[in-house]
Design a protein around this motif. Structure first.
Motif: not given
Length: 240
Positions: A179-182, A235-239, A202-205
């Protein structure tokens, strides 16, 4: 490119799961590929119904991939040899502690979970009441699933360790180091295990565990090309 759907930790919430599958079918049709991120059982009221739905869906040829989570593994190990404890639970609580949710799972199968029951009687009844199809299902779940640009896993990955050398305990239990890996992983990691308030990129996950085991909503993610969405009855929402 055909979208891929992922469902966060279900934790015995059969009704929530049925609704999530309805949303997916409305968005992607009956042949949609769905990855279940594990922790199908415990805490919620109907782990039996959740497993039975998946067993039947797979038998019917649904394009479903169900991964194993730490709670699914605890259930399987209890049935196999009576194991109640996992070394990764720092509190020392066993699977049959209400906080872990084992009693709720066994009760959904009709097992008498009175606290004063002898251990051998409890285990014998559990083994008799859990169908062989469910035992086989639990025993044959994957720990990890790959798609182009995506890695699906229950808890996460140990940073710096190649996928083919990841430890099973990490795949179903890891938290802090992952969880702490960026830095980026080999691909975008889609996981559950650590309950948060809302699905988050989170960008990577991407974490899709939003606490259904505690009565909060069950989250669905949609992955189509480079785009990531959440999916609800609206429906869909951007994540991200």
């Amino acid at each position: 490119m055909k979208p891929i759907y992922a469902i966060g930790d279900v934790h015995g919430q059969f009704d929530m799961l049925c609704r999530a599958l309805e949303w997916i079918e409305a968005d992607g049709g009956p042949d949609a590929r769905v990855v279940f991120l594990g922790d199908l059982v415990d805490r919620g009221p109907d782990s039996f119904g959740v497993i039975e739905l998946l067993v039947r869906g797979l038998a019917e040829g649904r394009d479903w991939i169900a991964l194993t989570g730490n709670h699914d593994r605890m259930f399987r190990r209890f049935l196999e040899d009576g194991t109640r404890h996992d070394a990764r639970i720092l509190s020392g609580k066993g699977w049959l502690h209400p906080a872990l949710g084992g009693p709720m799972t066994l009760a959904s199968y009709g097992v008498d979970v009175a606290e004063d029951r002898p251990e051998d009687a409890l285990l014998a009844e559990a083994r008799a009441r859990v169908p062989e199809t469910h035992k086989q299902f639990l025993a044959t779940r994957k720990l990890l699933h790959r798609e182009p640009g995506l890695i699906f896993v229950h808890a996460g990955l140990r940073p710096g360790v190649p996928l083919d050398r990841q430890d099973e305990d990490d795949l179903v239990w890891i938290r802090d180091a992952f969880l702490e890996e960026t830095r980026p992983f080999e691909a975008l990691v889609v996981h559950g295990h650590t309950a948060i308030k809302a699905a988050t990129h989170y960008g990577n996950r991407v974490n899709l565990d939003t606490g259904a085991g505690y009565g909060r909503p069950l989250s669905v993610g949609v992955f189509e090309g480079e785009a990531t969405y959440t999916l609800t009855e609206l429906g869909r929402a951007v994540l991200g």
